[in-house]
Design a protein around this motif. Structure first.
Motif, short mmCIF file in Angstrom:
data_model
loop_
_atom_site.label_atom_id
_atom_site.label_comp_id
_atom_site.label_asym_id
_atom_site.label_seq_id
_atom_site.Cartn_x
_atom_site.Cartn_y
_atom_site.Cartn_z
N VAL A 193 -7.86 -0.53 -8.24
CA VAL A 193 -7.47 -0.40 -9.64
C VAL A 193 -5.95 -0.38 -9.79
CG1 VAL A 193 -7.85 0.98 -11.72
CG2 VAL A 193 -9.57 0.99 -9.94
N CYS A 194 -5.27 0.16 -8.79
CA CYS A 194 -3.80 0.30 -8.83
C CYS A 194 -3.13 -1.06 -9.08
CB CYS A 194 -3.35 0.87 -7.49
SG CYS A 194 -1.58 1.01 -7.29
N ILE A 195 -2.08 -1.05 -9.88
CA ILE A 195 -1.36 -2.31 -10.15
C ILE A 195 -0.03 -2.35 -9.39
CG2 ILE A 195 -2.43 -2.76 -12.38
CD1 ILE A 195 0.14 -1.59 -13.67
N PHE A 196 0.18 -1.41 -8.49
CA PHE A 196 1.36 -1.37 -7.63
C PHE A 196 2.67 -1.42 -8.43
CE2 PHE A 196 -2.22 -2.89 -5.22
CZ PHE A 196 -2.14 -2.14 -4.07
N CYS A 197 2.68 -0.70 -9.54
CA CYS A 197 3.88 -0.70 -10.37
C CYS A 197 4.97 0.18 -9.76
CB CYS A 197 3.54 -0.21 -11.78
SG CYS A 197 2.99 1.50 -11.83
N GLY A 198 4.57 1.16 -8.95
CA GLY A 198 5.54 2.01 -8.27
C GLY A 198 6.03 3.19 -9.09
N ASN A 199 5.47 3.42 -10.27
CA ASN A 199 5.91 4.55 -11.10
C ASN A 199 5.72 5.89 -10.39
OD1 ASN A 199 6.86 3.22 -13.26
ND2 ASN A 199 5.24 3.84 -14.69
N CYS A 200 4.55 6.05 -9.77
CA CYS A 200 4.25 7.33 -9.10
C CYS A 200 5.29 7.59 -8.01
CB CYS A 200 2.84 7.31 -8.53
SG CYS A 200 2.50 5.89 -7.50
N VAL A 201 5.65 6.55 -7.27
CA VAL A 201 6.62 6.70 -6.18
C VAL A 201 7.99 7.07 -6.76
CG1 VAL A 201 7.78 5.44 -4.32
CG2 VAL A 201 5.37 5.02 -4.79
N SER A 227 -6.17 11.25 -3.81
CA SER A 227 -6.64 9.88 -3.55
C SER A 227 -6.08 8.89 -4.57
CB SER A 227 -8.16 9.82 -3.54
OG SER A 227 -8.66 10.03 -4.82
N ILE A 228 -5.97 7.65 -4.14
CA ILE A 228 -5.56 6.54 -5.03
C ILE A 228 -6.51 5.38 -4.76
CG2 ILE A 228 -3.77 4.83 -5.55
CD1 ILE A 228 -1.66 6.87 -4.86
N ASP A 229 -7.04 4.80 -5.82
CA ASP A 229 -7.95 3.66 -5.67
C ASP A 229 -7.15 2.36 -5.79
OD1 ASP A 229 -9.92 1.79 -5.70
OD2 ASP A 229 -11.18 2.80 -7.19
N VAL A 256 2.70 9.78 -15.01
CA VAL A 256 3.52 8.57 -15.16
C VAL A 256 2.74 7.30 -14.84
CG1 VAL A 256 5.71 9.72 -14.70
CG2 VAL A 256 4.44 8.69 -12.80
N CYS A 257 1.57 7.43 -14.26
CA CYS A 257 0.76 6.26 -13.92
C CYS A 257 0.19 5.66 -15.21
CB CYS A 257 -0.37 6.65 -12.98
SG CYS A 257 -1.49 5.29 -12.62
N PRO A 258 0.34 4.35 -15.42
CA PRO A 258 -0.17 3.75 -16.67
C PRO A 258 -1.66 3.92 -16.86
CG PRO A 258 0.93 2.09 -15.27
CD PRO A 258 0.98 3.38 -14.54
N ILE A 259 -2.40 4.17 -15.76
CA ILE A 259 -3.85 4.34 -15.89
C ILE A 259 -4.31 5.69 -15.33
CG2 ILE A 259 -4.68 1.96 -16.04
CD1 ILE A 259 -4.54 1.76 -13.07
N ASN A 260 -3.40 6.62 -15.23
CA ASN A 260 -3.71 7.98 -14.73
C ASN A 260 -4.55 7.93 -13.46
OD1 ASN A 260 -2.42 8.81 -16.99
ND2 ASN A 260 -4.25 9.41 -18.10
N LEU A 261 -4.13 7.10 -12.52
CA LEU A 261 -4.99 6.79 -11.37
C LEU A 261 -5.05 7.85 -10.26
CD1 LEU A 261 -6.84 4.73 -10.11
CD2 LEU A 261 -4.84 3.56 -9.21
N PRO A 262 -3.91 8.36 -9.77
CA PRO A 262 -4.03 9.31 -8.64
C PRO A 262 -4.93 10.50 -8.99
CG PRO A 262 -1.74 8.68 -8.97
CD PRO A 262 -2.52 8.16 -10.16
N VAL A 263 -5.76 10.87 -8.04
CA VAL A 263 -6.63 12.05 -8.23
C VAL A 263 -6.03 13.18 -7.42
CG1 VAL A 263 -8.94 12.99 -7.84
CG2 VAL A 263 -8.66 10.61 -8.55
N ARG A 268 0.83 -1.21 0.00
CA ARG A 268 0.00 0.00 0.00
C ARG A 268 0.87 1.27 0.00
NH1 ARG A 268 -0.91 4.13 3.80
NH2 ARG A 268 -0.99 2.66 5.54
N ILE A 269 0.45 2.25 -0.79
CA ILE A 269 1.23 3.48 -0.92
C ILE A 269 0.96 4.42 0.26
CG2 ILE A 269 1.48 5.57 -2.34
CD1 ILE A 269 0.94 3.72 -4.77
N HIS A 270 2.03 5.01 0.78
CA HIS A 270 1.90 6.00 1.85
C HIS A 270 2.09 7.39 1.24
CE1 HIS A 270 3.59 8.41 5.27
NE2 HIS A 270 2.50 7.93 5.80
S1 SF4 Z 1 1.57 2.30 -8.27
FE1 SF4 Z 1 1.43 2.42 -10.51
S2 SF4 Z 1 -0.74 2.02 -10.94
FE2 SF4 Z 1 -0.62 2.51 -8.77
S3 SF4 Z 1 -1.01 4.71 -8.67
FE3 SF4 Z 1 1.22 4.45 -8.77
S4 SF4 Z 1 1.72 4.61 -10.96
FE4 SF4 Z 1 -0.49 4.25 -10.81
#
Ligand code: SF4
Ligand code: SF4
Length: 209
Positions: free
Chosen positions: A103-111, A98-100, A73-80, A56-58
């Motif tokens: 739907v998130c795939i935990f790819c870690g791009n946002c981090v 917020s992050i759902d 950078v999110c593959p699905i433009n997820l963070p609001v 889970r993202i902090h």
């Molecule tokens: S971990 Fe990946 S899918 Fe989840 S919010 Fe970050 S960039 Fe998007």
């Protein structure tokens, strides 16, 4: 009459075979009674996630500058990222993030790309919920400190999957007192404390220089 004897002989043969098969089946059952468990008794025991586990993202609200890099950078433009323009300071002011995780795939791009490091991946993996909408974490839920397996006194943390001694895959014939793989909770805690003390002393030495 010969037919009768044949029937008796067949019956005796089938009885012997049935007894043999039952014996074979029970031998497997009794064999398992000697074995030691190789499963984790969740939720009383839990595995310590590996060092770079992506859970889970902090999120740290105060550090966010509303740049929306995480969205791009999110593959699905997820963070609001909801923000308003503050005319006085002439800066964006974050109002909601917020992050759902449904739907998130935990790819870690946002981090990885966040310029202020306000996002980080934790070792929290217990995100099950009865309602998928509960997985949409707002900035308050995202800002909660992560649950740590080693901090819970009700849980026995395990470093590895098995109770068997390291490198042993066959549980048969092990002496009763064989040491299991992984460390005891107190050993894990002591090791973590030693690591954090070593890191702190290195940091303070660097600062002094
Ligand atoms: S971990 Fe990946 S899918 Fe989840 S919010 Fe970050 S960039 Fe998007
Ligand atoms: S990339 Fe980081 S600083 Fe920029 S909006 Fe996302 S969380 Fe905030």
């Amino acid at each position: 009459m010969p037919n009768f004897f044949k029937q008796v002989a067949d019956y005796a043969k089938e009885t012997r075979q049935a007894a043999k098969f039952i014996g074979q089946g029970l031998s497997v059952t009794f064999d398992h009674m000697k074995r030691r468990p190789v499963t984790v008794q969740y939720p009383y025991e839990k595995l310590v996630p590996s060092e770079r586990y992506r859970g889970r993202i902090h999120f740290e609200f105060d550090k966010c500058i509303s740049c929306e890099v995480c969205v791009r950078v999110c593959p699905i433009n997820l963070p609001v990222v909801d923000w308003e323009f503050d005319k006085e300071s002439k800066k964006k002011k974050l109002s909601h993030y917020s992050i759902d995780f449904g739907v998130c795939i935990f790819c870690g791009n946002c981090v990885e790309y966040c310029p202020t490091n306000c996002l980080s991946m934790t070792e929290e993996y217990e995100l099950a919920s009865y309602d998928r909408h509960d997985l949409n974490y707002d900035s308050v839920a995202l800002g909660r400190l992560p649950y740590k397996v080693t901090d819970d006194p009700m849980v026995t943390p395990l470093r590895e999957l098995a109770y068997l001694p390291k490198g042993v895959m066959n549980p048969h014939g092990l002496p009763a007192g064989s040491r299991r793989a992984g460390q005891r909770p107190e050993e894990i805690r002591a090791e973590m404390e030693a690591e954090s003390a070593a890191t702190k002393s290195t940091d303070s030495e660097e600062e002094a220089q």
